[in-house]
Scaffold this motif. Structure first.
Motif, PDB file in Angstrom:
ATOM      1  N   MET A  32     -30.884 -29.530 -33.481  1.00  0.00           N
ATOM      2  CA  MET A  32     -29.486 -29.493 -33.062  1.00  0.00           C
ATOM      3  C   MET A  32     -29.093 -28.100 -32.566  1.00  0.00           C
ATOM      4  SD  MET A  32     -27.022 -31.778 -32.967  1.00  0.00           S
ATOM      5  CE  MET A  32     -27.165 -32.916 -34.329  1.00  0.00           C
ATOM      6  N   GLU A  33     -29.546 -27.083 -33.264  1.00  0.00           N
ATOM      7  CA  GLU A  33     -29.214 -25.705 -32.873  1.00  0.00           C
ATOM      8  C   GLU A  33     -29.841 -25.336 -31.527  1.00  0.00           C
ATOM      9  OE1 GLU A  33     -27.196 -23.637 -34.250  1.00  0.00           O
ATOM     10  OE2 GLU A  33     -27.019 -24.074 -36.389  1.00  0.00           O
ATOM     11  N   ARG A  34     -30.974 -25.930 -31.200  1.00  0.00           N
ATOM     12  CA  ARG A  34     -31.692 -25.585 -29.965  1.00  0.00           C
ATOM     13  C   ARG A  34     -31.689 -26.721 -28.949  1.00  0.00           C
ATOM     14  NH1 ARG A  34     -35.593 -21.698 -30.907  1.00  0.00           N
ATOM     15  NH2 ARG A  34     -35.882 -21.736 -28.645  1.00  0.00           N
ATOM     16  N   ALA A  35     -30.852 -27.726 -29.150  1.00  0.00           N
ATOM     17  CA  ALA A  35     -30.861 -28.914 -28.291  1.00  0.00           C
ATOM     18  C   ALA A  35     -30.610 -28.549 -26.841  1.00  0.00           C
ATOM     19  CB  ALA A  35     -29.814 -29.916 -28.769  1.00  0.00           C
ATOM     20  N   CYS A  40     -22.986 -25.177 -26.675  1.00  0.00           N
ATOM     21  CA  CYS A  40     -22.842 -24.101 -27.659  1.00  0.00           C
ATOM     22  C   CYS A  40     -22.780 -24.712 -29.050  1.00  0.00           C
ATOM     23  CB  CYS A  40     -21.587 -23.259 -27.398  1.00  0.00           C
ATOM     24  SG  CYS A  40     -20.039 -24.152 -27.709  1.00  0.00           S
ATOM     25  N   THR A  41     -22.744 -23.856 -30.058  1.00  0.00           N
ATOM     26  CA  THR A  41     -22.549 -24.257 -31.448  1.00  0.00           C
ATOM     27  C   THR A  41     -21.349 -23.488 -31.978  1.00  0.00           C
ATOM     28  OG1 THR A  41     -24.937 -24.515 -31.672  1.00  0.00           O
ATOM     29  CG2 THR A  41     -23.655 -24.487 -33.698  1.00  0.00           C
ATOM     30  N   ILE A  42     -20.492 -24.157 -32.751  1.00  0.00           N
ATOM     31  CA  ILE A  42     -19.263 -23.512 -33.209  1.00  0.00           C
ATOM     32  C   ILE A  42     -18.794 -24.141 -34.513  1.00  0.00           C
ATOM     33  CG2 ILE A  42     -17.792 -25.067 -31.864  1.00  0.00           C
ATOM     34  CD1 ILE A  42     -15.906 -22.697 -31.379  1.00  0.00           C
ATOM     35  N   ASP A  43     -18.137 -23.346 -35.365  1.00  0.00           N
ATOM     36  CA  ASP A  43     -17.520 -23.840 -36.594  1.00  0.00           C
ATOM     37  C   ASP A  43     -16.081 -24.237 -36.294  1.00  0.00           C
ATOM     38  OD1 ASP A  43     -19.806 -23.318 -38.035  1.00  0.00           O
ATOM     39  OD2 ASP A  43     -19.132 -21.345 -38.714  1.00  0.00           O
ATOM     40  N   LEU A  44     -15.716 -25.472 -36.638  1.00  0.00           N
ATOM     41  CA  LEU A  44     -14.377 -25.992 -36.359  1.00  0.00           C
ATOM     42  C   LEU A  44     -13.868 -26.823 -37.528  1.00  0.00           C
ATOM     43  CD1 LEU A  44     -14.905 -27.333 -32.718  1.00  0.00           C
ATOM     44  CD2 LEU A  44     -13.677 -25.248 -33.344  1.00  0.00           C
ATOM     45  N   SER A  45     -12.567 -26.792 -37.730  1.00  0.00           N
ATOM     46  CA  SER A  45     -11.943 -27.719 -38.672  1.00  0.00           C
ATOM     47  C   SER A  45     -11.932 -29.100 -38.037  1.00  0.00           C
ATOM     48  CB  SER A  45     -10.508 -27.277 -38.970  1.00  0.00           C
ATOM     49  OG  SER A  45      -9.695 -27.463 -37.820  1.00  0.00           O
ATOM     50  N   PRO A  46     -11.761 -30.155 -38.823  1.00  0.00           N
ATOM     51  CA  PRO A  46     -11.692 -31.502 -38.238  1.00  0.00           C
ATOM     52  C   PRO A  46     -10.604 -31.625 -37.180  1.00  0.00           C
ATOM     53  CG  PRO A  46     -12.028 -31.655 -40.598  1.00  0.00           C
ATOM     54  CD  PRO A  46     -11.783 -30.210 -40.301  1.00  0.00           C
ATOM     55  N   LEU A  47      -9.450 -30.996 -37.408  1.00  0.00           N
ATOM     56  CA  LEU A  47      -8.360 -31.063 -36.433  1.00  0.00           C
ATOM     57  C   LEU A  47      -8.746 -30.362 -35.137  1.00  0.00           C
ATOM     58  CD1 LEU A  47      -5.515 -31.822 -35.618  1.00  0.00           C
ATOM     59  CD2 LEU A  47      -4.696 -29.726 -36.743  1.00  0.00           C
ATOM     60  N   ASP A  48      -9.296 -29.152 -35.243  1.00  0.00           N
ATOM     61  CA  ASP A  48      -9.705 -28.425 -34.042  1.00  0.00           C
ATOM     62  C   ASP A  48     -10.819 -29.156 -33.299  1.00  0.00           C
ATOM     63  OD1 ASP A  48      -7.855 -26.444 -34.375  1.00  0.00           O
ATOM     64  OD2 ASP A  48      -9.222 -25.020 -35.327  1.00  0.00           O
ATOM     65  N   ILE A  68     -21.915 -28.638 -29.277  1.00  0.00           N
ATOM     66  CA  ILE A  68     -21.038 -29.073 -28.200  1.00  0.00           C
ATOM     67  C   ILE A  68     -21.829 -29.182 -26.903  1.00  0.00           C
ATOM     68  CG2 ILE A  68     -18.875 -28.608 -26.984  1.00  0.00           C
ATOM     69  CD1 ILE A  68     -18.563 -28.883 -30.021  1.00  0.00           C
ATOM     70  N   HIS A  69     -21.570 -30.250 -26.144  1.00  0.00           N
ATOM     71  CA  HIS A  69     -22.204 -30.456 -24.839  1.00  0.00           C
ATOM     72  C   HIS A  69     -21.187 -31.091 -23.902  1.00  0.00           C
ATOM     73  CE1 HIS A  69     -24.202 -32.987 -21.819  1.00  0.00           C
ATOM     74  NE2 HIS A  69     -25.201 -32.135 -21.861  1.00  0.00           N
ATOM     75  N   GLU A 121     -15.420 -18.884 -32.777  1.00  0.00           N
ATOM     76  CA  GLU A 121     -16.435 -18.005 -32.211  1.00  0.00           C
ATOM     77  C   GLU A 121     -17.700 -18.804 -31.942  1.00  0.00           C
ATOM     78  OE1 GLU A 121     -16.633 -14.901 -31.154  1.00  0.00           O
ATOM     79  OE2 GLU A 121     -14.470 -14.690 -31.427  1.00  0.00           O
ATOM     80  N   PRO A 122     -17.925 -19.223 -30.704  1.00  0.00           N
ATOM     81  CA  PRO A 122     -19.118 -20.019 -30.407  1.00  0.00           C
ATOM     82  C   PRO A 122     -20.381 -19.179 -30.424  1.00  0.00           C
ATOM     83  CG  PRO A 122     -17.942 -19.514 -28.388  1.00  0.00           C
ATOM     84  CD  PRO A 122     -17.086 -18.997 -29.516  1.00  0.00           C
ATOM     85  N   ALA A 123     -21.487 -19.811 -30.761  1.00  0.00           N
ATOM     86  CA  ALA A 123     -22.800 -19.160 -30.738  1.00  0.00           C
ATOM     87  C   ALA A 123     -23.679 -19.858 -29.716  1.00  0.00           C
ATOM     88  CB  ALA A 123     -23.449 -19.222 -32.118  1.00  0.00           C
ATOM     89  N   ASP A 124     -24.596 -19.086 -29.142  1.00  0.00           N
ATOM     90  CA  ASP A 124     -25.604 -19.654 -28.230  1.00  0.00           C
ATOM     91  C   ASP A 124     -24.974 -20.431 -27.077  1.00  0.00           C
ATOM     92  OD1 ASP A 124     -27.638 -18.698 -29.930  1.00  0.00           O
ATOM     93  OD2 ASP A 124     -27.437 -20.465 -31.195  1.00  0.00           O
TER      94      ASP A 124
END
Length: 331
Positions: free
Chosen positions: A72-75, A241-249, A291-292, A310-313
């Motif tokens: 998932m991190e490298r998809a 990208c990969t990102i930490d989000l709350s369910p609402l966000d 995210i895609h 703050e998105p990563a990758d």
């Protein structure tokens, strides 16, 4: 699990060119084979070291979960993201289990097909989603007929049925999607899923891959040309990208991305929630998401994503495929 993923990496690598050659949906970017291979390579590589065996122990779910999270991190691309969702979701019913059996296989494929369909904002039949769904239904039917038998014999029957159902679903893709019917090819992602499932059957049963499964698939002969030669180039870009989000966000982001573009895929990376403070309110819990999306211009999409965290990758790539004079492509 390790034998399966290593075998799948090799097989997808060997077949990447032919999968690229028939890749025209959702966009004719000729990279499905490459994306599946690179994503599976990340999954297999996550299980390489001795320390990994100590941490996962004799737990097939833990092994597959680690591989799925790495994938998932490298998809890469639509197909790579969905194969990563498949691995991560299939791991959930296997947690704490020392071996695979027919009931667990049925549960794993069922969970995976539900998660894969729900990851896309606009899931489409006639794709790898349909192939996975057919395999899941076949495994469930065998398990029901065998009344939950946990023997190796029942597992073999379930695996055989899942692969055969996947093959039949791949054949049907040509008539389920108009672009495939017009080009006279089957779905590339669906073939990739079929290969991965046959690798699982082969690894578990200790049998050879069923190469004859591919003999009758339209567009899959080595002498067949890449079908992108006379197709117009696709406009726009792919943003991942990969990102930490709350369910609402996460819900807000999915809605806004649906408005901006298409091929939106959002899936959780791992199952653990992370609390931001000592409050147990659900609004203060964050999940990691992959995210895609395909958009005309990456700027607004990246700006939106950054406004929520703050998105990563972050990766932005053109959907158009360079063509050479012979009608080939560059991966």
């Amino acid at each position: 699990m390790k034998r399966w993923l290593n075998k799948a990496e090799v097989v997808l690598g060997n077949h990447s060119d032919r999968l690229n050659a028939i890749n025209i949906f959702p966009v004719a970017d000729g990279d499905t084979g490459t994306n599946l291979y690179l994503t599976m390579r990340a999954a297999a590589a996550a299980l390489g070291g001795p320390a990994d065996s100590v941490e996962t122990g004799n737990d097939v779910g833990a092994v597959l979960a680690r591989a799925g999270q790495a994938a998932m991190e490298r998809a890469r691309g639509n197909s790579g993201t969905l194969i990563a969702v498949f691995l991560s979701a299939a791991a959930e019913p296997l947690a704490g289990k020392p071996r695979l059996n027919a009931p667990l296989l049925a549960a794993a494929l069922h969970r995976a097909q539900i998660r894969a369909w729900s990851a896309l904002s606009e899931p489409v039949s006639g794709t790898m989603l349909s192939v996975l769904e057919a395999a899941a239904h076949a495994a469930q039917a065998v398990d029901a007929n065998q009344e939950g038998d946990q023997s190796n014999h029942a597992l073999g029957l379930a695996l055989d049925a899942a692969v055969e159902a996947a093959f039949q679903a791949v054949v049907r893709t040509e008539d389920e999607l108009a672009p495939l019917h017009e080009a006279h090819v089957v779905d590339a992602g669906g073939v990739g899923m079929l290969l991965v499932l046959d690798c699982l059957r082969s690894a578990v049963l200790g049998e050879e891959l069923q190469d004859e499964l591919l003999d009758g698939l339209h567009g899959y002969k080595l002498q067949d040309p890449h079908i992108h030669q006379h197709m117009p180039a696709d406009d726009g870009v792919e943003v991942m990208c990969t990102i930490d989000l709350s369910p609402l966000d996460a819900a807000v982001l999915r809605q806004r991305l649906d408005e901006m573009g298409d091929s939106v895929i959002m899936s959780q990376v791992g199952g653990a929630a992370r609390a931001e403070d000592d409050d147990d309110s659900p609004m203060d819990v964050s999940y990691r998401w992959r995210i895609h999306v395909h958009v005309p211009d990456p700027g607004p999409a990246v700006e939106l994503i950054r406004s929520l965290g703050e998105p990563a990758d972050i990766a932005v790539s053109q959907l158009a495929v360079p063509r050479d004079a012979a009608g080939g492509h560059d991966d």
